[in-house]
Design a protein around this motif. Structure first.
Motif, PDB file in Angstrom:
ATOM      1  N   CYS A  45       0.869  -1.185   0.000  1.00  0.00           N
ATOM      2  CA  CYS A  45       0.000   0.000   0.000  1.00  0.00           C
ATOM      3  C   CYS A  45       0.903   1.231   0.000  1.00  0.00           C
ATOM      4  O   CYS A  45       1.444   1.626   1.038  1.00  0.00           O
ATOM      5  N   ASP A 114      -2.254  -2.220  -3.554  1.00  0.00           N
ATOM      6  CA  ASP A 114      -2.268  -1.439  -4.797  1.00  0.00           C
ATOM      7  C   ASP A 114      -2.395  -2.316  -6.034  1.00  0.00           C
ATOM      8  O   ASP A 114      -2.888  -1.864  -7.069  1.00  0.00           O
ATOM      9  N   ALA A 147      -5.415   5.975   1.024  1.00  0.00           N
ATOM     10  CA  ALA A 147      -6.243   4.872   0.533  1.00  0.00           C
ATOM     11  C   ALA A 147      -7.710   5.054   0.923  1.00  0.00           C
ATOM     12  O   ALA A 147      -8.609   4.649   0.178  1.00  0.00           O
TER      13      ALA A 147
END
Length: 386
Positions: A45, A114, A147
């Motif tokens: 991430c 991701d 995020a």
């Protein structure tokens, strides 16, 4: 007002992409056992900050968590953890799921793999909606680009975005280039003179080794208490629970590359210690302790710390040197960019009244702060005129 129901650990229901499952974890022993797979997800991430690392969150929970309040929403694709929302239940001012990390964490967020694209976002959004049957989802201190913004964009129920704390940020440049950005020749000359002063005093810095981190953090907290003796200080930093959390969290973070502890010595005596947190995108000085001797010797501690932090910020892909939360005047000497964090409020239709109540509470707190600010300004004005 809707009241929170009992927790429902285990699988959560909702429409999911093929192969995905969602789970609600309420057992802190299970949380402890997630360290390895949490670390893998954290590494995938790109927007994650050290405040979302397992070491930080698990340690925070041990110091600050309340039994029965843990709410981890996990998403797996097969056996692989691909999304996680580290939350806890609070009941005031309204029932809400809020990020772990609390007031001592400068950024809050969720974790999304991701490489999984919209499927992980869709599954985590479904999991959050299922977990928040009778509570608001209140994501605090969300950095722009985090995020959690992807979850907010997909949310289908009532939602609101508010400003949260202000952070100040600099580009990840060497100190001499940060000095060159200063607006006047006088300010640039002053910083260069301060660097020469530090050199003349023989102040030397070094990052401590991982097995030295615990002792160094304890020394930091001793120095922090000493430097603020008799002055206004953040009281939480002086409490045993904060000391236990920071010592417990920082050692593993140093070993994993999520933090660096810097020790500053003068004539073989440790006169300052600093903790800088590191992620793929930013470096941020979190907390330091400095002996009053430095101030007595006319050493500029802020310049000393920024010099060290700037050296850690210059990693590939790491574009930001964050001064973290707070609008203190000493930070503005460097001409930073103000970057407000966000507060993302997510409700279901049945919990829309909770959203309305939270918005009213936020507005009332803003008005209260504004009244206090104006009162302080009038007090300073009246005192200055006597």
């Amino acid at each position: 007002m809707t009241r929170p129901g009992p927790p429902h650990p285990g699988p959560l229901r909702g429409p999911l992409p093929p192969g995905h499952t969602i789970e609600l974890v309420t057992d802190e022993r299970v949380f402890a056992g997630l360290a390895a797979e949490w670390r893998r997800l954290y590494g995938r991430c790109d927007t994650a900050t050290p405040f979302q690392s397992h070491a930080w969150l698990r340690s925070w929970w041990r110091s600050y968590g309340s039994p029965g309040r843990l709410r981890l929403v996990l998403v797996r694709d097969g056996r692989e953890l691909v999304a996680a929302a580290p939350l806890m239940l609070v009941r005031r001012p309204v029932p809400a799921l809020v990020p772990l990390g609390g007031a001592i964490s400068d950024y809050g967020d969720v974790l999304l793999d991701d490489g999984r694209g919209p499927d992980a976002v869709a599954a985590l959004t479904t999991g959050l909606a299922a977990a928040a049957r009778t509570a608001l989802v209140d994501l605090r201190e969300v950095r722009p680009g985090a995020a959690a913004e992807r979850v907010y964009a997909r949310w289908r129920g009532p939602r609101r975005r508010l400003d949260d704390s202000l952070c100040l940020e600099l580009p990840a440049l060497p100190l001499d280039e940060l000095v060159a950005r200063l607006p006047s020749a006088k300010s640039r000359q002053r910083v260069r003179a301060q660097l020469r002063r530090l050199d003349a005093l023989g102040v030397k810095s070094r990052p401590v080794l991982p097995d030295e981190a615990d002792a160094a953090v304890r020394r930091l907290l001793e120095l922090h208490r000493l430097q603020w003796r008799g002055r206004k200080v953040t009281g939480e930093h002086l409490l045993p629970r904060f000391r236990e959390h920071l010592v417990r969290a920082v050692g593993p973070m140093v070993r994993s590359g999520d933090a660096v502890v810097t020790e500053f010595r003068m004539a073989d005596e440790v006169v300052a210690v600093d903790v800088t947190l590191l992620s793929s995108r930013l470096a941020g000085g979190y907390l330091y302790g400095a002996h009053p001797l430095l101030r007595e010797r006319k050493a500029d501690v802020a310049v000393m710390l920024l010099d060290a932090c700037a050296s850690y910020a210059r990693a590939p892909g790491r574009g930001t040197l964050s001064l973290l939360r707070g609008d203190e005047p000493y930070k503005h000497r460097w001409c930073p960019e103000p970057v407000p964090n966000q507060r993302l409020l997510l409700a279901r239709r049945r919990t829309a009244p909770l959203l309305a109540a939270a918005l009213c509470d936020a507005a009332a707190r803003r008005r209260g702060k504004e009244l206090l600010r104006r009162r302080e300004e009038r007090r300073e004005h009246d005192g200055g005129g006597t």
